[in-house]
Design a protein around this motif. Structure first.
Motif, PDB file in Angstrom:
ATOM      1  N   GLY A   1      -4.180  -3.594  -7.431  1.00 58.57           N
ATOM      2  CA  GLY A   1      -2.812  -3.301  -7.025  1.00 58.57           C
ATOM      3  C   GLY A   1      -2.524  -1.825  -6.849  1.00 58.57           C
ATOM      4  N   SER A   2      -3.124  -0.992  -7.684  1.00 59.35           N
ATOM      5  CA  SER A   2      -2.830   0.441  -7.598  1.00 59.35           C
ATOM      6  C   SER A   2      -3.291   1.038  -6.271  1.00 59.35           C
ATOM      7  CB  SER A   2      -3.486   1.191  -8.764  1.00 59.35           C
ATOM      8  OG  SER A   2      -2.854   0.856  -9.983  1.00 59.35           O
ATOM      9  N   ALA A   3      -4.420   0.565  -5.750  1.00 57.56           N
ATOM     10  CA  ALA A   3      -4.872   1.056  -4.452  1.00 57.56           C
ATOM     11  C   ALA A   3      -3.879   0.698  -3.364  1.00 57.56           C
ATOM     12  CB  ALA A   3      -6.248   0.481  -4.116  1.00 57.56           C
ATOM     13  N   LEU A   4      -3.319  -0.496  -3.459  1.00 64.74           N
ATOM     14  CA  LEU A   4      -2.390  -0.952  -2.431  1.00 64.74           C
ATOM     15  C   LEU A   4      -1.017  -0.316  -2.564  1.00 64.74           C
ATOM     16  CD1 LEU A   4      -3.447  -4.694  -2.459  1.00 64.74           C
ATOM     17  CD2 LEU A   4      -4.023  -2.959  -0.765  1.00 64.74           C
ATOM     18  N   ARG A   5      -0.742   0.291  -3.698  1.00 60.73           N
ATOM     19  CA  ARG A   5       0.512   1.026  -3.880  1.00 60.73           C
ATOM     20  C   ARG A   5       0.348   2.517  -3.624  1.00 60.73           C
ATOM     21  NH1 ARG A   5       0.705  -2.696  -8.198  1.00 60.73           N
ATOM     22  NH2 ARG A   5      -0.153  -1.146  -9.646  1.00 60.73           N
ATOM     23  N   HIS A   6      -0.879   2.962  -3.396  1.00 61.91           N
ATOM     24  CA  HIS A   6      -1.118   4.372  -3.134  1.00 61.91           C
ATOM     25  C   HIS A   6      -0.414   4.749  -1.820  1.00 61.91           C
ATOM     26  CE1 HIS A   6      -3.305   8.011  -1.927  1.00 61.91           C
ATOM     27  NE2 HIS A   6      -3.609   8.157  -3.197  1.00 61.91           N
ATOM     28  N   PRO A   7       0.360   5.826  -1.805  1.00 60.28           N
ATOM     29  CA  PRO A   7       1.183   6.132  -0.629  1.00 60.28           C
ATOM     30  C   PRO A   7       0.403   6.332   0.659  1.00 60.28           C
ATOM     31  CG  PRO A   7       1.150   7.983  -2.181  1.00 60.28           C
ATOM     32  CD  PRO A   7       0.562   6.809  -2.891  1.00 60.28           C
ATOM     33  N   GLU A   8      -0.839   6.798   0.574  1.00 53.44           N
ATOM     34  CA  GLU A   8      -1.650   6.963   1.782  1.00 53.44           C
ATOM     35  C   GLU A   8      -2.412   5.691   2.118  1.00 53.44           C
ATOM     36  OE1 GLU A   8      -1.674   9.374   3.929  1.00 53.44           O
ATOM     37  OE2 GLU A   8      -0.245  10.593   2.808  1.00 53.44           O
ATOM     38  N   VAL A   9      -3.086   5.106   1.144  1.00 54.89           N
ATOM     39  CA  VAL A   9      -3.897   3.913   1.396  1.00 54.89           C
ATOM     40  C   VAL A   9      -3.038   2.753   1.892  1.00 54.89           C
ATOM     41  CG1 VAL A   9      -5.415   2.200   0.317  1.00 54.89           C
ATOM     42  CG2 VAL A   9      -5.647   4.625  -0.277  1.00 54.89           C
ATOM     43  N   ALA A  10      -1.840   2.612   1.351  1.00 55.98           N
ATOM     44  CA  ALA A  10      -0.970   1.497   1.723  1.00 55.98           C
ATOM     45  C   ALA A  10      -0.649   1.468   3.211  1.00 55.98           C
ATOM     46  CB  ALA A  10       0.322   1.563   0.922  1.00 55.98           C
ATOM     47  N   ARG A  11      -0.713   2.597   3.863  1.00 52.63           N
ATOM     48  CA  ARG A  11      -0.351   2.679   5.282  1.00 52.63           C
ATOM     49  C   ARG A  11      -1.303   1.881   6.174  1.00 52.63           C
ATOM     50  NH1 ARG A  11       0.043   8.787   6.958  1.00 52.63           N
ATOM     51  NH2 ARG A  11       1.045   7.845   8.811  1.00 52.63           N
ATOM     52  N   TYR A  12      -2.492   1.581   5.687  1.00 53.10           N
ATOM     53  CA  TYR A  12      -3.519   0.930   6.509  1.00 53.10           C
ATOM     54  C   TYR A  12      -3.519  -0.591   6.357  1.00 53.10           C
ATOM     55  CZ  TYR A  12      -5.162   5.718   6.984  1.00 53.10           C
ATOM     56  OH  TYR A  12      -5.238   7.064   7.252  1.00 53.10           O
ATOM     57  N   PHE A  13      -2.664  -1.136   5.484  1.00 55.57           N
ATOM     58  CA  PHE A  13      -2.701  -2.561   5.174  1.00 55.57           C
ATOM     59  C   PHE A  13      -1.448  -3.279   5.670  1.00 55.57           C
ATOM     60  CE2 PHE A  13      -5.850  -0.884   2.311  1.00 55.57           C
ATOM     61  CZ  PHE A  13      -6.767  -1.914   2.152  1.00 55.57           C
ATOM     62  N   ARG A  14      -1.627  -4.563   5.961  1.00 55.51           N
ATOM     63  CA  ARG A  14      -0.482  -5.450   6.216  1.00 55.51           C
ATOM     64  C   ARG A  14      -0.120  -6.120   4.899  1.00 55.51           C
ATOM     65  NH1 ARG A  14      -1.400  -9.666  10.750  1.00 55.51           N
ATOM     66  NH2 ARG A  14      -0.387  -8.133  12.128  1.00 55.51           N
ATOM     67  N   HIS A  15       1.074  -5.848   4.416  1.00 55.84           N
ATOM     68  CA  HIS A  15       1.530  -6.340   3.124  1.00 55.84           C
ATOM     69  C   HIS A  15       2.426  -7.570   3.322  1.00 55.84           C
ATOM     70  CE1 HIS A  15       0.166  -2.493   1.274  1.00 55.84           C
ATOM     71  NE2 HIS A  15       0.493  -2.018   2.474  1.00 55.84           N
ATOM     72  N   GLY A  16       2.876  -8.143   2.228  1.00 51.01           N
ATOM     73  CA  GLY A  16       3.752  -9.299   2.296  1.00 51.01           C
ATOM     74  C   GLY A  16       5.185  -8.925   2.635  1.00 51.01           C
ATOM     75  N   ARG A  17       6.008  -9.965   2.799  1.00 52.61           N
ATOM     76  CA  ARG A  17       7.445  -9.807   3.077  1.00 52.61           C
ATOM     77  C   ARG A  17       7.700  -8.984   4.338  1.00 52.61           C
ATOM     78  NH1 ARG A  17       7.499  -8.725  -2.706  1.00 52.61           N
ATOM     79  NH2 ARG A  17       8.125 -10.589  -3.828  1.00 52.61           N
ATOM     80  N   GLY A  18       6.846  -9.161   5.311  1.00 52.69           N
ATOM     81  CA  GLY A  18       7.049  -8.497   6.590  1.00 52.69           C
ATOM     82  C   GLY A  18       6.720  -7.018   6.614  1.00 52.69           C
ATOM     83  N   GLU A  19       6.183  -6.488   5.535  1.00 48.53           N
ATOM     84  CA  GLU A  19       5.869  -5.053   5.485  1.00 48.53           C
ATOM     85  C   GLU A  19       4.469  -4.819   6.052  1.00 48.53           C
ATOM     86  OE1 GLU A  19       5.152  -1.466   2.227  1.00 48.53           O
ATOM     87  OE2 GLU A  19       5.933  -3.393   1.576  1.00 48.53           O
ATOM     88  N   GLU A  20       4.385  -3.927   7.019  1.00 47.67           N
ATOM     89  CA  GLU A  20       3.115  -3.596   7.638  1.00 47.67           C
ATOM     90  C   GLU A  20       2.964  -2.089   7.716  1.00 47.67           C
ATOM     91  OE1 GLU A  20       1.572  -5.953  11.084  1.00 47.67           O
ATOM     92  OE2 GLU A  20       1.737  -4.021  12.126  1.00 47.67           O
ATOM     93  N   GLY A  21       1.827  -1.582   7.193  1.00 48.24           N
ATOM     94  CA  GLY A  21       1.593  -0.154   7.256  1.00 48.24           C
ATOM     95  C   GLY A  21       1.553   0.350   8.683  1.00 48.24           C
ATOM     96  N   ASP A  22       1.994   1.566   8.887  1.00 42.55           N
ATOM     97  CA  ASP A  22       2.052   2.105  10.252  1.00 42.55           C
ATOM     98  C   ASP A  22       0.669   2.367  10.835  1.00 42.55           C
ATOM     99  OD1 ASP A  22       1.987   4.241   8.246  1.00 42.55           O
ATOM    100  OD2 ASP A  22       2.152   5.626   9.926  1.00 42.55           O
TER     101      ASP A  22
END
Length: 293
Positions: free
Chosen positions: A110-131
């Motif tokens: 989870g911490s990797a997916l919450r990292h402000p830079e790393v998170a930008r590359y992933f498609r997350h839940g609830r309609g959130e998609e990294g740029d």
């Protein structure tokens, strides 16, 4: 003379928590017989699997884990294009993910997916998609893929991007948790193809259970196996003894059982260890899926 004496398939899970019904281990003996589950008195944890691979693996075992061992690299020349800390190779990626998640229990990520830079590359839940989920000028909206996954598609499978964290077929979390395990193996078990295939001893590879299912049950493409009669039909189709059991079986167990038998059927095929397109650069950055050709 055969190279391997046992064939192990691990159906993996990236879910939160200590123990997971979604983790299943099955093993097939090179001498024959049906594949069998490696049962425990309670559900497997990811740490249990790590300990098994380090200490309890039978000699000369071809072990496969159903996960993505890496992220796409070739398409953009980087795992995380535009980020200065983007690792240069596969083992550095494993190290980075494990370091970012050092405080996460149970080999979670989870911490990797919450990292402000790393998170930008992933498609997350609830309609959130990294740029940066998509490659620049990408025509597809499915995200980025490795060369091995493009090869799987050409074979008739439908892999999901390892940057995708959404949906029942998402593989992002299982891949990231798996990277933590692969880093913590710390050389105790060679991981092909980032490590060369040793002349003797055990080796770990990435597997995709859909490849086994596609070979065994081409008419049931994409269908999960949830009863022993269909599982035994699939086992017979790839030359394995059936389990002889009846009734229902969970799809994690059936995936592991069928893929262990499939590994026994194809694991000695030299062509699968030298697939087209697998260069040394691909091996050290993206890895490969055993059986993709």
């Amino acid at each position: 003379m055969n190279r391997f004496s046992h064939f192990l398939a691990i159906d993996w899970s990236g879910a939160k928590g200590a123990r997971h019904k979604g983790i299943a281990l099955a093993i097939a003996d090179a001498k024959g017989g049906p594949p069998r589950l490696i049962d425990r008195d309670r559900a497997w944890s990811r740490e249990d699997v790590l300990a098994f691979l380090r200490h309890d693996l039978p000699p000369d075992t071809l072990a496969g884990m159903d996960l993505g061992m890496s992220l796409p690299f070739t398409d953009c020349g980087a795992f995380f294009p535009g980020w200065k800390r983007s690792p240069p190779d596969l083992k550095s990626l494993w190290s980075l993910i494990d370091t970012l998640c050092a405080g996460d229990p149970h080999l979670e990520a989870g911490s990797a997916l919450r990292h402000p830079e790393v998170a930008r590359y992933f498609r997350h839940g609830r309609g959130e998609e990294g740029d940066l989920f998509h490659a620049p000028d990408a025509a597809s909206r499915e995200g980025r893929f490795r060369l091995a996954e493009h090869t799987q598609r050409a074979m008739g499978c439908r892999p999901v991007s390892n940057f995708n964290l959404v949906g029942a077929a998402q593989v992002g979390k299982s891949s990231l948790t798996g990277m933590r395990l692969l880093h913590r193996l710390d050389g105790a078990l060679p991981v092909w193809p980032v490590d060369p295939l040793p002349r003797a001893g055990s080796v770990l590879v990435e597997i995709y259970t859909a490849l086994a299912s596609l070979e065994a049950l081409p008419a049931h493409r994409g269908r999960k196996i949830r009863d022993f009669s269909l599982l035994d039909e699939a086992l017979r189709a790839i030359g394995s003894d059936p389990t002889g059991k009846t009734g229902t079986v969970d799809d994690h167990s059936s995936d592991a059982l069928l893929t262990a038998a499939w590994l026994r059927n194809v694991g000695e095929d030299g062509a699968l260890w030298t697939p087209r397109g697998l260069t040394r650069q691909i091996a050290r950055t993206e890895g490969w899926t055993f059986g993709a050709r």
